[in-house]
Design an enzyme around this catalytic site. Structure first.
Site, PDB file in Angstrom:
ATOM      1  N   ARG A  96       1.004  -1.353   0.057  1.00  0.00           N
ATOM      2  CA  ARG A  96      -0.132  -0.118   0.105  1.00  0.00           C
ATOM      3  C   ARG A  96       0.964   1.468   0.219  1.00  0.00           C
ATOM      4  O   ARG A  96       1.837   1.172   0.482  1.00  0.00           O
ATOM      5  CB  ARG A  96      -1.013  -0.108   1.367  1.00  0.00           C
ATOM      6  CG  ARG A  96      -1.721   1.215   1.985  1.00  0.00           C
ATOM      7  CD  ARG A  96      -3.062   0.699   0.560  1.00  0.00           C
ATOM      8  NE  ARG A  96      -4.098   1.552   1.268  1.00  0.00           N
ATOM      9  CZ  ARG A  96      -4.790   2.221   0.433  1.00  0.00           C
ATOM     10  NH1 ARG A  96      -5.324   1.761  -1.270  1.00  0.00           N
ATOM     11  NH2 ARG A  96      -5.990   2.688   0.674  1.00  0.00           N
ATOM     12  N   THR A 393      -9.473   0.937  -9.969  1.00  0.00           N
ATOM     13  CA  THR A 393      -8.229   0.085  -9.683  1.00  0.00           C
ATOM     14  C   THR A 393      -9.043  -1.349 -10.557  1.00  0.00           C
ATOM     15  O   THR A 393      -9.030  -0.763 -11.523  1.00  0.00           O
ATOM     16  CB  THR A 393      -8.755  -0.903  -8.129  1.00  0.00           C
ATOM     17  OG1 THR A 393      -9.197   0.303  -7.542  1.00  0.00           O
ATOM     18  CG2 THR A 393      -8.420  -1.414  -7.613  1.00  0.00           C
ATOM     19  N   ASP A 435      -7.349   8.724   0.532  1.00  0.00           N
ATOM     20  CA  ASP A 435      -8.049   6.952   1.514  1.00  0.00           C
ATOM     21  C   ASP A 435      -8.451   7.931   2.722  1.00  0.00           C
ATOM     22  O   ASP A 435      -9.030   7.374   3.661  1.00  0.00           O
ATOM     23  CB  ASP A 435      -7.535   6.330   0.893  1.00  0.00           C
ATOM     24  CG  ASP A 435      -8.662   5.611   0.111  1.00  0.00           C
ATOM     25  OD1 ASP A 435      -9.462   5.955  -0.678  1.00  0.00           O
ATOM     26  OD2 ASP A 435      -8.161   4.256  -0.479  1.00  0.00           O
ATOM     27  N   SER A 454      -7.878   1.039   3.211  1.00  0.00           N
ATOM     28  CA  SER A 454      -8.122   0.075   2.040  1.00  0.00           C
ATOM     29  C   SER A 454      -9.175  -0.131   1.968  1.00  0.00           C
ATOM     30  O   SER A 454     -10.124  -1.085   3.172  1.00  0.00           O
ATOM     31  CB  SER A 454      -7.060  -0.224   1.007  1.00  0.00           C
ATOM     32  OG  SER A 454      -7.585  -0.841   0.309  1.00  0.00           O
ATOM     33  N   SER A 455      -9.885  -0.646   1.022  1.00  0.00           N
ATOM     34  CA  SER A 455     -11.597  -1.529   0.661  1.00  0.00           C
ATOM     35  C   SER A 455     -10.499  -2.422   0.044  1.00  0.00           C
ATOM     36  O   SER A 455     -11.555  -3.896   0.418  1.00  0.00           O
ATOM     37  CB  SER A 455     -12.211  -0.954   0.238  1.00  0.00           C
ATOM     38  OG  SER A 455     -12.930  -0.059   1.228  1.00  0.00           O
ATOM     39  N   GLY A 475     -13.361  -1.463  -7.090  1.00  0.00           N
ATOM     40  CA  GLY A 475     -14.737  -0.524  -6.807  1.00  0.00           C
ATOM     41  C   GLY A 475     -14.596   0.511  -5.772  1.00  0.00           C
ATOM     42  O   GLY A 475     -15.705   0.427  -4.800  1.00  0.00           O
ATOM     43  N   GLY A 476     -13.577   1.115  -5.245  1.00  0.00           N
ATOM     44  CA  GLY A 476     -12.973   1.370  -4.039  1.00  0.00           C
ATOM     45  C   GLY A 476     -14.245   0.646  -2.829  1.00  0.00           C
ATOM     46  O   GLY A 476     -14.060  -0.546  -2.606  1.00  0.00           O
TER      47      GLY A 476
HETATM   48  N1  GLU Z   1      -8.713   3.726  -2.877  1.00  0.00           N
HETATM   49  C1  GLU Z   1      -9.311   2.777  -3.089  1.00  0.00           C
HETATM   50  C2  GLU Z   1      -8.394   1.448  -1.684  1.00  0.00           C
HETATM   51  O1  GLU Z   1      -7.993   1.043  -1.231  1.00  0.00           O
HETATM   52  C3  GLU Z   1      -8.719   1.854  -4.668  1.00  0.00           C
HETATM   53  C4  GLU Z   1      -9.497   2.513  -5.095  1.00  0.00           C
HETATM   54  C5  GLU Z   1     -10.694   1.921  -5.637  1.00  0.00           C
HETATM   55  O2  GLU Z   1     -11.048   1.424  -5.988  1.00  0.00           O
HETATM   56  O3  GLU Z   1     -11.366   3.729  -5.799  1.00  0.00           O
HETATM   57  O4  GLU Z   1      -9.607   1.071  -1.433  1.00  0.00           O
END
Ligand code: GLU
Length: 577
Positions: A96, A393, A435, A454-455, A475-476
Site C-alpha cells: 500500500r 482499481t 483514502d 483501504s477496501s 470499486g473502492g
Molecule cells: N483507494 C481504494 C482502496 O484502497 C481503491 C481504489 C478504488 O477502487 O477506488 O480501497
C-alpha cells in the site's frame, strides 16, 4: 406484479447461464482472469514458459499498467494474496502507498477545513509513496521463479508495440480530460489537442517500456533510488502544470522513497459454513469487513430462503460491517484496531440480533467489539464516520500447475490517479492519500509513514484444506460488498461463479440509499421491486465492481471467469481445456 410472480421472475434470473460474451473457461493446469486480454495473455505466456503463478501475476499486472493505466500501475500500490501450494500457506504482501514523513493530521485540510476532494485528488499532496514495484520485488524474490526482467518482458512488448484504444479506455480517458489537461506530461501522453485520444486510434507508451526495462535491469533500486526517484519527487513537490493552473504540492523526499517497505502480513482468517476464508488484513478493511458480514449471515439459513430475503440480509450485514469498518479500522501499525472483537462469532451474533427480518431501518451505529476482544483493550469509542470514496482499481487472479494461487488487487486510487504522469516515465502517480479521513480525531487520520485504510479485498476460499475460490474486485469501498455478494450468491444461493459475477450488484455501505447499477438497468426490475417492499431506496451509478475469479472444481479442473459487461468486459484463459 404479485409477490409470487416477482419471486418466479427472480428465480429465473438466478438460474441464467453465463452471459453471452462472458469469458468463462475451464481447464487443467494454469488459469488466469483479468480485465484485459493482453494482460491475461502475458500471464499465460509466462505460465507456458514455466513461470509460476506469482511470476504470471506480476506479468499480468505490469501489462495492466499499460492497457488499463487509469486504474493501476507502478505509480500506485496494492495487496497481493498468495497461496503457496508447497507450504500450504496463505500469505499477503501489503504494498500500500504510504504517507511521506512530512505528513501531519492536517495535511489534507486548509484553515481547519477538509480540502475539497477534487482539489486533493489532482495534487501532489495526495500522492503516497508508491508501493507496487517493491511489492512485485518481494513477491518474486520470495515466491516467484523468474527475474523481474523476465516477467516484465510481455508488458514491455505491449507498451512498445501498442494497441487499439477501445471504448472503455476511451470512456475513462474522456472522464479525465479536465484533470489531465492541467499537467503537460499527462496531456502529451493521453490527450490530443486537449481531448481524449480518439477511439480506435493506436496507443503506444515507449517511455513506460523504457521505465520497465530500467526496473528489469536495475531492480527495485532503479525505482526507489537515483534518477527516477528524483523525477518522482520533483513531480510530487513541484507539479509541472499548464500556465494559469495551480495545484497543491506534496512534500515527499528521496528518503521517503528509499525507505519504502512492502510488508509480509498474516491474512485475515475466518470461517463460513465450513469454508475457510482468507482475506486481506490491515491497512485494508476488506478482510475484516467481509468476515464480519459473513459471521452475521451465518446466523441465518440463507440456502432455504427466497432470494429477496437473502438479499435483504446481505444488505443488512453490509450495513453492520460498514458501521464498524468506518469507526474502527485503520493502519494497524498506528492504531490498536479491535480485530479479535470484530472477527468474533459471538460479536456477530449480537450484531445480527438487531436485524429486522422484514424491513430496512436505514443507517446503523457501530457496535462495541471491545467487549469481545480476548485482551479487553481500553475502548476508544470513536464516532462512526462515512465519507465519499471513489471507485476504481483493478483485480486479477492466477493459478499454476503446481496449485499456487495469486489473488491481487492494485490501484492508483481515482481513475487516472492524481492525474500526474511522471515526466519522461510513462506512468501516472496515485492519489491514494485521499483514502485517509481528512479530519480527525479518527483512527484513519493522516499521519507520517501511515498507510490509508483501504477496501481492497483479494480473497481465497478453501474447504478441508483444498482451494475452492479465488475472488476479488475493483470499486473502492464497493469492493467489499461486491466480494461479499458474490460469496453469498455462489456459496449460499448456488449460483455458478459466472452468474454470480454477472448478476446485478447491490452495494449498501451504511448509507441512506443502496447503490445499484444503471448498466444492468436494475431500477424497475423484479428484483428491485421485491426489495422495495423492505423499504430500500436506490442510488444509481453506472457500474459496480468489474470482478473476476477462479473456481477450483471437485474434478480437479479450474474455471476462470471474468466480467461480461462492466469495464468493457474481461478476459479469462486456461492452459488446457
Ligand atoms: N483507494 C481504494 C482502496 O484502497 C481503491 C481504489 C478504488 O477502487 O477506488 O480501497
Amino acid at each position: 406484479m404479485s409477490k409470487s410472480l416477482l419471486l418466479a421472475a427472480w428465480a429465473a434470473l438466478l438460474a441464467l447461464p453465463a452471459w453471452a460474451g462472458q469469458a468463462v473457461v475451464t481447464g487443467h493446469g494454469g488459469a488466469v482472469a483479468t480485465i484485459s486480454g493482453p494482460a491475461s495473455q502475458a500471464a499465460m505466456d509466462i505460465l507456458n514458459r514455466g513461470g509460476n503463478a506469482v511470476d504470471a501475476a506480476v506479468a499480468a499486472a505490469a501489462t495492466l499498467g499499460v492497457t488499463d493505466p487509469f486504474s493501476c500501475g507502478i505509480g500506485g500500490g496494492g495487496f497481493m494474496l498468495i497461496y503457496s501450494a508447497r507450504d500450504r500457506k496463505v500469505i499477503t504482501i501489503d504494498h500500500r502507498e504510504t504517507a511521506p514523513a512530512s505528513f501531519t493530521p492536517t495535511a489534507l485540510q486548509r484553515d481547519g477545513h477538509p480540502l475539497p476532494l477534487a482539489e486533493a485528488i489532482a495534487s501532489g499532496r495526495s500522492v503516497g509513496v508508491p508501493g507496487t514495484v517493491r511489492g512485485w520485488h518481494e513477491a518474486l524474490a520470495r515466491y516467484g521463479s523468474m527475474s523481474m526482467q523476465q516477467v516484465l518482458q510481455p508488458a514491455v512488448a505491449v507498451a512498445e508495440q501498442g494497441f487499439e484504444i477501445d471504448a472503455n479506455f476511451h470512456r475513462i480517458n474522456v472522464l479525465n480530460e479536465g484533470k489531465f489537461r492541467r499537467f503537460p506530461a499527462t496531456a502529451s501522453l493521453y490527450l490530443k489537442d486537449g481531448r481524449a485520444l480518439p477511439l480506435g486510434s493506436w496507443f503506444r507508451n515507449p517511455e513506460l517500456a523504457q521505465t520497465y526495462r530500467q526496473i528489469g535491469t536495475g531492480g527495485v533500486r532503479a525505482f526507489y533510488e537515483g534518477e527516477l526517484a528524483q523525477r518522482i519527487v520533483d513531480a510530487v513537490n513541484m507539479p509541472a502544470v499548464r500556465p494559469g493552473v495551480t495545484v497543491l504540492p506534496g512534500r515527499m523526499t528521496l528518503a521517503d522513497l528509499q525507505d519504502y517497505e512492502a510488508r509480509l502480513r498474516q491474512p485475515v482468517h475466518s470461517t463460513y459454513r465450513g469454508y475457510d476464508i482468507y482475506g486481506m488484513g490491515l491497512p485494508s478493511s476488506g478482510g475484516i469487513a467481509i468476515a464480519e458480514a459473513l459471521n452475521v449471515l451465518e446466523n441465518y439459513d440463507l440456502a432455504r430462503m427466497p432470494p429477496p430475503q437473502v438479499q435483504h440480509l446481505y444488505l443488512q450485514a453490509s450495513r453492520l460491517a460498514f458501521a464498524d469498518r468506518n469507526a474502527y479500522v485503520a493502519d494497524g501499525e498506528f492504531v490498536d484496531v479491535p480485530k479479535a472483537g470484530l472477527l468474533s462469532k459471538d460479536y456477530a451474533r449480537q450484531r445480527a440480533a438487531g436485524i429486522d427480518l422484514r424491513a430496512d431501518h436505514g443507517r446503523v451505529g457501530q457496535g462495541d467489539p471491545y467487549a469481545f476482544q480476548q485482551n479487553l483493550a481500553v475502548p476508544l469509542r470513536p464516532a462512526a464516520a462515512g465519507r465519499e470514496e471513489p471507485v476504481h482499481t483493478t483485480h486479477l487472479t492466477v493459478t499454476d500447475r503446481a496449485g499456487n494461487i495469486v489473488s491481487y488487487t492494485f490501484t492508483i486510487e481515482d481513475w487516472g490517479g492524481s492525474g500526474m504522469v511522471v515526466p519522461g516515465s510513462g506512468f501516472l502517480l496515485n492519489n491514494e492519500l485521499t483514502d485517509f479521513d481528512f479530519s480527525g480525531p479518527h483512527p484513519n487520520v493522516p499521519e507520517a509513514g501511515k498507510r490509508p485504510r483501504s477496501s481492497m479485498s483479494p480473497t481465497l476460499v478453501f474447504r478441508d484444506g483444498r482451494p475452492v475460490l479465488s475472488i476479488g474486485s475493483p470499486g473502492g469501498a464497493s469492493i467489499i460488498t461486491t466480494v461479499l455478494q458474490v460469496l453469498v450468491a455462489h456459496l449460499d444461493q448456488g449460483m455458478t461463479l459466472a452468474s454470480a459475477l454477472a448478476a446485478p450488484r447491490l452495494s449498501q455501505r451504511n448509507a441512506d440509499t443502496t447503490e445499484v447499477e444503471s448498466l444492468l438497468q436494475f431500477v424497475g426490475s423484479p428484483q428491485a421491486l421485491a426489495l422495495e417492499s423492505y423499504g430500500y431506496r436506490w442510488r444509481e451509478t453506472d457500474e459496480i465492481g468489474a470482478a473476476n475469479g477462479l473456481r477450483f472444481n471437485d474434478d480437479g479442473s479450474v474455471t476462470a471467469v471474468s466480467e461480461p459487461l462492466r469495464h468493457g468486459g474481461g478476459s479469462a484463459l486456461v492452459q488446457e481445456r
